[in-house]
Motif scaffolding. Sequence first.
Motif, mmCIF file in Angstrom:
data_model
loop_
_atom_site.group_PDB
_atom_site.id
_atom_site.type_symbol
_atom_site.label_atom_id
_atom_site.label_comp_id
_atom_site.label_asym_id
_atom_site.label_seq_id
_atom_site.Cartn_x
_atom_site.Cartn_y
_atom_site.Cartn_z
ATOM 1 N N ARG A 30 0.829 -1.215 0.000
ATOM 2 C CA ARG A 30 0.000 0.000 0.000
ATOM 3 C C ARG A 30 0.858 1.258 0.000
ATOM 4 N NH1 ARG A 30 -3.521 -2.954 4.216
ATOM 5 N NH2 ARG A 30 -5.137 -3.879 2.919
ATOM 6 N N VAL A 31 1.820 1.290 -0.913
ATOM 7 C CA VAL A 31 2.696 2.442 -1.081
ATOM 8 C C VAL A 31 2.740 2.805 -2.560
ATOM 9 C CG1 VAL A 31 4.132 1.857 0.928
ATOM 10 C CG2 VAL A 31 4.780 1.029 -1.348
ATOM 11 N N PRO A 32 3.167 4.028 -2.891
ATOM 12 C CA PRO A 32 3.295 4.397 -4.298
ATOM 13 C C PRO A 32 4.387 3.578 -4.994
ATOM 14 C CG PRO A 32 3.324 6.349 -2.884
ATOM 15 C CD PRO A 32 3.430 5.152 -1.991
ATOM 16 N N GLN A 33 4.210 3.367 -6.278
ATOM 17 C CA GLN A 33 5.208 2.630 -7.050
ATOM 18 C C GLN A 33 6.568 3.323 -6.993
ATOM 19 O OE1 GLN A 33 3.876 1.503 -11.004
ATOM 20 N NE2 GLN A 33 1.770 1.282 -10.249
ATOM 21 N N ASP A 34 6.575 4.653 -6.966
ATOM 22 C CA ASP A 34 7.842 5.388 -6.853
ATOM 23 C C ASP A 34 8.601 4.986 -5.591
ATOM 24 O OD1 ASP A 34 7.257 6.734 -9.184
ATOM 25 O OD2 ASP A 34 6.659 8.596 -8.199
ATOM 26 N N SER A 35 7.868 4.742 -4.513
ATOM 27 C CA SER A 35 8.511 4.329 -3.259
ATOM 28 C C SER A 35 9.170 2.964 -3.402
ATOM 29 C CB SER A 35 7.483 4.282 -2.130
ATOM 30 O OG SER A 35 6.964 5.558 -1.878
ATOM 31 N N VAL A 36 8.516 2.071 -4.126
ATOM 32 C CA VAL A 36 9.082 0.734 -4.340
ATOM 33 C C VAL A 36 10.381 0.848 -5.128
ATOM 34 C CG1 VAL A 36 8.722 -1.511 -5.441
ATOM 35 C CG2 VAL A 36 6.823 -0.376 -4.249
ATOM 36 N N VAL A 41 16.329 0.818 -5.476
ATOM 37 C CA VAL A 41 17.596 1.430 -5.895
ATOM 38 C C VAL A 41 18.504 1.632 -4.687
ATOM 39 C CG1 VAL A 41 18.632 3.518 -6.877
ATOM 40 C CG2 VAL A 41 16.636 2.475 -7.972
ATOM 41 N N ARG A 42 17.941 2.086 -3.574
ATOM 42 C CA ARG A 42 18.752 2.252 -2.356
ATOM 43 C C ARG A 42 19.332 0.916 -1.886
ATOM 44 N NH1 ARG A 42 14.610 6.306 0.685
ATOM 45 N NH2 ARG A 42 15.315 8.211 -0.313
ATOM 46 N N GLU A 43 18.514 -0.120 -1.930
ATOM 47 C CA GLU A 43 18.985 -1.443 -1.515
ATOM 48 C C GLU A 43 20.077 -1.951 -2.451
ATOM 49 O OE1 GLU A 43 19.286 -5.055 0.641
ATOM 50 O OE2 GLU A 43 18.651 -3.024 1.137
ATOM 51 N N PHE A 44 19.904 -1.737 -3.750
ATOM 52 C CA PHE A 44 20.914 -2.149 -4.727
ATOM 53 C C PHE A 44 22.231 -1.419 -4.463
ATOM 54 C CE2 PHE A 44 22.901 -1.760 -8.983
ATOM 55 C CZ PHE A 44 23.141 -3.102 -9.216
ATOM 56 N N ALA A 45 22.149 -0.113 -4.208
ATOM 57 C CA ALA A 45 23.358 0.660 -3.910
ATOM 58 C C ALA A 45 24.026 0.149 -2.636
ATOM 59 C CB ALA A 45 23.007 2.147 -3.783
ATOM 60 N N ARG A 46 23.213 -0.186 -1.613
ATOM 61 C CA ARG A 46 23.766 -0.719 -0.366
ATOM 62 C C ARG A 46 24.468 -2.047 -0.600
ATOM 63 N NH1 ARG A 46 23.252 -4.540 2.867
ATOM 64 N NH2 ARG A 46 21.386 -5.330 1.870
ATOM 65 N N MET A 47 23.869 -2.894 -1.416
ATOM 66 C CA MET A 47 24.485 -4.191 -1.719
ATOM 67 C C MET A 47 25.819 -4.004 -2.447
ATOM 68 S SD MET A 47 21.037 -6.354 -2.777
ATOM 69 C CE MET A 47 21.934 -7.252 -4.005
ATOM 70 N N ARG A 48 25.887 -3.031 -3.341
ATOM 71 C CA ARG A 48 27.152 -2.755 -4.045
ATOM 72 C C ARG A 48 28.212 -2.251 -3.073
ATOM 73 N NH1 ARG A 48 27.657 -2.167 -9.443
ATOM 74 N NH2 ARG A 48 28.890 -0.279 -9.150
ATOM 75 N N ARG A 49 27.815 -1.362 -2.156
ATOM 76 C CA ARG A 49 28.774 -0.878 -1.142
ATOM 77 C C ARG A 49 29.245 -2.032 -0.273
ATOM 78 N NH1 ARG A 49 24.969 3.179 -0.769
ATOM 79 N NH2 ARG A 49 24.111 2.293 1.157
ATOM 80 N N ASP A 50 28.317 -2.890 0.136
ATOM 81 C CA ASP A 50 28.683 -4.043 0.960
ATOM 82 C C ASP A 50 29.668 -4.954 0.233
ATOM 83 O OD1 ASP A 50 27.030 -3.085 2.945
ATOM 84 O OD2 ASP A 50 25.479 -4.627 2.676
ATOM 85 N N ALA A 51 29.458 -5.149 -1.063
ATOM 86 C CA ALA A 51 30.364 -5.995 -1.849
ATOM 87 C C ALA A 51 31.761 -5.372 -1.906
ATOM 88 C CB ALA A 51 29.809 -6.210 -3.254
#
Length: 87
Positions: A30-36, A41-51
């Motif tokens: 129940r959130v806007p698609q933009d939020s998803v 994108v934030r999670e992907f960036a975090r995963m790249r930093r973690d790598a």
Amino acid sequence: MKSGPSTLKRTYNLSAGTIEEVQRIAVELRVPQDSVVTEAVREFARMRRDARDSIAWAAAALDPEFQREMAAIATEFAEDDLTAWNR
């Protein structure tokens, strides 16, 4: 000083499957698609930093100078560490 808008309109070419998944998640949460998309994108960036961090820590584990420095720090703060853990 004037700041720009907090969001900008952009167009991206996404597969139908990706669009459907974004829509499904948005409905489910129940959130806007933009939020998803923003969260993804934030999670992907975090995963790249973690790598990148993982690679750096793996290299540090093989670096004798780094190991000596960590051993010195561990020795210096051993009593404080024990005190903190025993609270």
